[in-house]
Design an enzyme around this catalytic site. Sequence first.
Site, PDB file in Angstrom:
ATOM      1  N   HIS A 113       0.851  -1.193   0.000  1.00 33.34           N
ATOM      2  CA  HIS A 113       0.000   0.000   0.000  1.00 33.34           C
ATOM      3  C   HIS A 113       0.884   1.240   0.000  1.00 33.34           C
ATOM      4  O   HIS A 113       2.112   1.144   0.106  1.00 33.34           O
ATOM      5  CB  HIS A 113      -0.967  -0.005   1.185  1.00 33.34           C
ATOM      6  CG  HIS A 113      -0.325   0.075   2.541  1.00 33.34           C
ATOM      7  ND1 HIS A 113       0.438  -0.931   3.066  1.00 33.34           N
ATOM      8  CD2 HIS A 113      -0.358   1.059   3.486  1.00 33.34           C
ATOM      9  CE1 HIS A 113       0.848  -0.597   4.276  1.00 33.34           C
ATOM     10  NE2 HIS A 113       0.394   0.617   4.552  1.00 33.34           N
TER      11      HIS A 113
ATOM     12  N   ASP B  94       5.949   4.278   5.075  1.00 31.44           N
ATOM     13  CA  ASP B  94       6.817   3.271   5.689  1.00 31.44           C
ATOM     14  C   ASP B  94       6.868   1.968   4.899  1.00 31.44           C
ATOM     15  O   ASP B  94       7.626   1.066   5.247  1.00 31.44           O
ATOM     16  CB  ASP B  94       6.392   3.002   7.134  1.00 31.44           C
ATOM     17  CG  ASP B  94       4.936   2.585   7.285  1.00 31.44           C
ATOM     18  OD1 ASP B  94       4.102   3.076   6.518  1.00 31.44           O
ATOM     19  OD2 ASP B  94       4.635   1.774   8.184  1.00 31.44           O
TER      20      ASP B  94
ATOM     21  N   HIS C 288      -7.194  -2.051   5.734  1.00 26.78           N
ATOM     22  CA  HIS C 288      -6.450  -0.964   6.366  1.00 26.78           C
ATOM     23  C   HIS C 288      -7.200   0.344   6.110  1.00 26.78           C
ATOM     24  O   HIS C 288      -8.324   0.343   5.598  1.00 26.78           O
ATOM     25  CB  HIS C 288      -5.036  -0.953   5.784  1.00 26.78           C
ATOM     26  CG  HIS C 288      -4.055  -0.094   6.511  1.00 26.78           C
ATOM     27  ND1 HIS C 288      -4.004   0.002   7.876  1.00 26.78           N
ATOM     28  CD2 HIS C 288      -3.062   0.712   6.046  1.00 26.78           C
ATOM     29  CE1 HIS C 288      -3.019   0.825   8.224  1.00 26.78           C
ATOM     30  NE2 HIS C 288      -2.440   1.271   7.125  1.00 26.78           N
TER      31      HIS C 288
ATOM     32  N   ASP D 149      -0.521  -3.937   6.094  1.00 25.64           N
ATOM     33  CA  ASP D 149      -1.186  -3.645   7.353  1.00 25.64           C
ATOM     34  C   ASP D 149      -2.669  -4.018   7.240  1.00 25.64           C
ATOM     35  O   ASP D 149      -3.263  -3.849   6.185  1.00 25.64           O
ATOM     36  CB  ASP D 149      -1.092  -2.164   7.656  1.00 25.64           C
ATOM     37  CG  ASP D 149       0.325  -1.626   7.708  1.00 25.64           C
ATOM     38  OD1 ASP D 149       1.251  -2.349   7.284  1.00 25.64           O
ATOM     39  OD2 ASP D 149       0.519  -0.471   8.113  1.00 25.64           O
TER      40      ASP D 149
ATOM     41  N   HIS E 105       5.879  -5.480  12.295  1.00 24.01           N
ATOM     42  CA  HIS E 105       5.243  -4.169  12.147  1.00 24.01           C
ATOM     43  C   HIS E 105       4.908  -3.577  13.515  1.00 24.01           C
ATOM     44  O   HIS E 105       3.825  -3.055  13.755  1.00 24.01           O
ATOM     45  CB  HIS E 105       3.980  -4.277  11.279  1.00 24.01           C
ATOM     46  CG  HIS E 105       3.556  -2.964  10.694  1.00 24.01           C
ATOM     47  ND1 HIS E 105       2.580  -2.182  11.258  1.00 24.01           N
ATOM     48  CD2 HIS E 105       3.968  -2.305   9.595  1.00 24.01           C
ATOM     49  CE1 HIS E 105       2.397  -1.087  10.544  1.00 24.01           C
ATOM     50  NE2 HIS E 105       3.249  -1.139   9.516  1.00 24.01           N
TER      51      HIS E 105
END
Length: 304
Positions: A63, A67, A143, A213, A271
């Site tokens: 995505h 980060d 997410h 995520d 993560h």
Amino acid sequence: MSYFNVTILGCGSATPTLRHNPAAQAVEYRNRLFLIDCGEGTQLQMRRFGLSYAKISDIFISHLHGDHFLGLPGLLSTMALHNVEGAVTIHIFPEGADILKRLMALFCHQTSFEIRYDIIRPGETRVLYEDGNIEISCFPLYHRVPCSGFLFREKPKSRHLRGDMAKFYNIPHWQIPAIKAGADFTTTDGTVIPNDRLTSDADPQMSYAYCSDTVADPRVAEAVHGVHTLYHEATYGDDSEHKAAPRGHSTARQAARIASQAGATRLVIGHYSKIYKDSEALAAEAREEFPETIAANEGMRIEM
């Protein structure tokens, strides 16, 4: 040495810390190197852990949060400086491809290798890469922005031909592929020799899923059902469970429950939020739900 392994290049979240780099992993399969996500500092981590830029064939971006993405322009620029040849396919959402094309046009007027873009659509499930041995597919994560997970799954393997039986029955070489695929063998006098007498079981199909995520969602478990090793984000511990879902993340315990629902053999968590100084404490919470849990750390090499 394993022919299928994963090296953790970064397993922190949001911002780099002195403990963890942002998200990035390298998957080595036979003679190919696949990169998953590319947070800041990824190219330095590749150097640190002995991974060659020149071997990268595909890059998968989950995505478009910094980060997971901001290390990619620098990595591609360095690859151009090193005159890497061939082609690199970047699997990415459309907005990310647009940004990256503009950045590369600004900083690298030409590269020694071809950059190909494979556009992932939000919510899409499909095969992104396939060869004779492995299939890599994307599936939706849940997410705050469109996000994809990636599943690396080996194709079915051939059965092992027993050398003593091949010699005893004088099996012609041209019939061996069919027998390894499960066929019986008929001798010159018409006797049918069943396959299970000629072969032994094939090696198991190994698989690896990357889920970061995402909130903990049973649809993720369904998408990776039967996976051997599951990497699932564990941004928070039980103490911050109230932060997880509103921010599109999971706790370590929730990740463990997804691993259990998926029927996974092994769970790797990562993560981590910068508020945690001890990832083993998060792993301990996960192990209460799923004992076969390990905490990711930079430089960890996970063999399938």
